[in-house]
Design a protein around this motif. Structure first.
Motif, PDB file in Angstrom:
ATOM      1  N   ILE A  51       0.815  -1.148  -0.137  1.00  0.00           N
ATOM      2  CA  ILE A  51       0.012  -0.110  -0.045  1.00  0.00           C
ATOM      3  C   ILE A  51       0.880   1.352  -0.115  1.00  0.00           C
ATOM      4  O   ILE A  51       2.148   1.272   0.646  1.00  0.00           O
ATOM      5  N   SER A  52       0.196   2.234  -0.756  1.00  0.00           N
ATOM      6  CA  SER A  52       1.181   3.493  -0.966  1.00  0.00           C
ATOM      7  C   SER A  52       0.196   4.531  -0.818  1.00  0.00           C
ATOM      8  O   SER A  52      -0.960   4.454  -1.296  1.00  0.00           O
ATOM      9  N   ARG A  53       0.674   5.832  -0.897  1.00  0.00           N
ATOM     10  CA  ARG A  53      -0.159   6.995  -0.987  1.00  0.00           C
ATOM     11  C   ARG A  53       0.663   8.181  -1.786  1.00  0.00           C
ATOM     12  O   ARG A  53       1.707   8.253  -1.571  1.00  0.00           O
ATOM     13  N   ASP A  54      -0.173   8.954  -2.621  1.00  0.00           N
ATOM     14  CA  ASP A  54       0.337  10.088  -3.330  1.00  0.00           C
ATOM     15  C   ASP A  54      -0.615  11.106  -2.666  1.00  0.00           C
ATOM     16  O   ASP A  54      -1.682  11.411  -3.054  1.00  0.00           O
ATOM     17  N   SER A  55       0.236  12.102  -1.879  1.00  0.00           N
ATOM     18  CA  SER A  55      -0.620  13.049  -1.180  1.00  0.00           C
ATOM     19  C   SER A  55      -0.993  14.051  -2.049  1.00  0.00           C
ATOM     20  O   SER A  55      -2.048  14.730  -1.928  1.00  0.00           O
ATOM     21  N   ALA A  56      -0.356  14.166  -3.129  1.00  0.00           N
ATOM     22  CA  ALA A  56      -0.652  15.342  -4.067  1.00  0.00           C
ATOM     23  C   ALA A  56      -1.795  15.070  -4.803  1.00  0.00           C
ATOM     24  O   ALA A  56      -2.711  15.999  -5.322  1.00  0.00           O
ATOM     25  N   LYS A  57      -2.022  13.834  -5.010  1.00  0.00           N
ATOM     26  CA  LYS A  57      -3.420  13.495  -5.866  1.00  0.00           C
ATOM     27  C   LYS A  57      -4.324  12.871  -4.897  1.00  0.00           C
ATOM     28  O   LYS A  57      -5.557  12.280  -5.475  1.00  0.00           O
ATOM     29  N   ASN A  58      -4.360  12.877  -3.808  1.00  0.00           N
ATOM     30  CA  ASN A  58      -5.009  12.298  -2.763  1.00  0.00           C
ATOM     31  C   ASN A  58      -5.504  10.850  -3.080  1.00  0.00           C
ATOM     32  O   ASN A  58      -6.725  10.626  -2.861  1.00  0.00           O
ATOM     33  N   THR A  59      -4.566  10.208  -3.457  1.00  0.00           N
ATOM     34  CA  THR A  59      -4.809   8.769  -3.724  1.00  0.00           C
ATOM     35  C   THR A  59      -3.997   7.718  -3.181  1.00  0.00           C
ATOM     36  O   THR A  59      -2.699   7.964  -2.844  1.00  0.00           O
ATOM     37  N   VAL A  60      -4.599   6.731  -2.845  1.00  0.00           N
ATOM     38  CA  VAL A  60      -4.048   5.677  -2.073  1.00  0.00           C
ATOM     39  C   VAL A  60      -3.945   4.401  -3.022  1.00  0.00           C
ATOM     40  O   VAL A  60      -5.114   4.206  -3.745  1.00  0.00           O
ATOM     41  N   TYR A  61      -2.732   3.578  -3.184  1.00  0.00           N
ATOM     42  CA  TYR A  61      -2.715   2.523  -4.228  1.00  0.00           C
ATOM     43  C   TYR A  61      -2.627   1.306  -3.364  1.00  0.00           C
ATOM     44  O   TYR A  61      -1.967   1.089  -2.329  1.00  0.00           O
ATOM     45  N   LEU A  62      -2.878   0.305  -4.225  1.00  0.00           N
ATOM     46  CA  LEU A  62      -2.627  -1.038  -3.714  1.00  0.00           C
ATOM     47  C   LEU A  62      -2.035  -1.747  -4.585  1.00  0.00           C
ATOM     48  O   LEU A  62      -2.833  -2.128  -5.705  1.00  0.00           O
ATOM     49  N   GLN A  63      -0.837  -2.333  -4.648  1.00  0.00           N
ATOM     50  CA  GLN A  63       0.091  -2.908  -5.416  1.00  0.00           C
ATOM     51  C   GLN A  63      -0.147  -4.332  -5.265  1.00  0.00           C
ATOM     52  O   GLN A  63       0.200  -4.664  -4.159  1.00  0.00           O
ATOM     53  N   MET A  64      -0.640  -5.163  -6.147  1.00  0.00           N
ATOM     54  CA  MET A  64      -0.931  -6.592  -5.854  1.00  0.00           C
ATOM     55  C   MET A  64      -0.072  -7.541  -6.749  1.00  0.00           C
ATOM     56  O   MET A  64      -0.183  -7.419  -7.662  1.00  0.00           O
ATOM     57  N   LYS A  65       0.685  -8.296  -5.995  1.00  0.00           N
ATOM     58  CA  LYS A  65       1.642  -9.117  -6.884  1.00  0.00           C
ATOM     59  C   LYS A  65       1.495 -10.833  -6.429  1.00  0.00           C
ATOM     60  O   LYS A  65       0.768 -10.766  -5.475  1.00  0.00           O
ATOM     61  N   ARG A  66       1.979 -11.549  -7.281  1.00  0.00           N
ATOM     62  CA  ARG A  66       1.619 -12.948  -7.283  1.00  0.00           C
ATOM     63  C   ARG A  66       0.285 -13.462  -6.774  1.00  0.00           C
ATOM     64  O   ARG A  66       0.125 -14.038  -5.807  1.00  0.00           O
ATOM     65  N   LEU A  67      -0.742 -12.794  -7.580  1.00  0.00           N
ATOM     66  CA  LEU A  67      -2.132 -13.021  -7.232  1.00  0.00           C
ATOM     67  C   LEU A  67      -2.328 -14.647  -7.224  1.00  0.00           C
ATOM     68  O   LEU A  67      -1.997 -15.236  -8.375  1.00  0.00           O
ATOM     69  N   SER A  68      -3.379 -15.103  -6.510  1.00  0.00           N
ATOM     70  CA  SER A  68      -3.845 -16.411  -6.686  1.00  0.00           C
ATOM     71  C   SER A  68      -5.288 -16.099  -6.650  1.00  0.00           C
ATOM     72  O   SER A  68      -5.842 -15.088  -6.410  1.00  0.00           O
TER      73      SER A  68
END
Length: 128
Positions: free
Chosen positions: A70-87
């Protein structure tokens, strides 16, 4: 009030990756932290990850630790969820949720009932 809009869901093969986005609007200055939850058909909504807007501290659910980030871009008021090795077990509707300052329960006890604001969700389907 805070409005949250998720995007980025879709169909992906097992082993693949996806990045979800959650854009916040409204009283964003009052957001304390944002979390991601997911709900598979017939199952309860499950905590995935959360990030603090004050210091970017993070929390992760046991089932995704080491695969999701999980990460955040404060300038864009956006939170990301990067998902890897999905099952296929990661399939479900993914929701972002936030709490205002003064509401610490969702950070220490990340259950759906402890979050005030919710997005509409985005579907993630992982094929085997």
């Amino acid at each position: 009030q805070v409005q949250l809009v998720e995007s980025g869901g879709g169909l992906v093969q097992a082993g693949g990756s996806l990045r979800l986005s959650c854009v916040a609007s409204g009283r964003t200055f009052n957001i304390y932290y944002t979390g991601w939850f997911r709900q598979a058909p017939g199952k309860e909504r499950e905590f995935v990850a959360a990030i603090s807007w004050s210091n970017d501290n993070t929390n992760y659910g046991d089932s995704v630790s080491g695969r999701f980030f999980i990460s955040r871009d404060s300038a864009k008021n956006t939170v990301y969820l990067q998902m890897k090795r999905l099952s296929p077990e990661d399939t479900g509707v993914y929701y972002c949720a936030s709490n205002p300052y003064g509401s610490s329960e969702g950070w220490t006890n990340p259950t759906p009932g402890n979050y005030a604001y919710w997005g509409q969700g985005t579907q993630v389907t992982v094929s085997s």
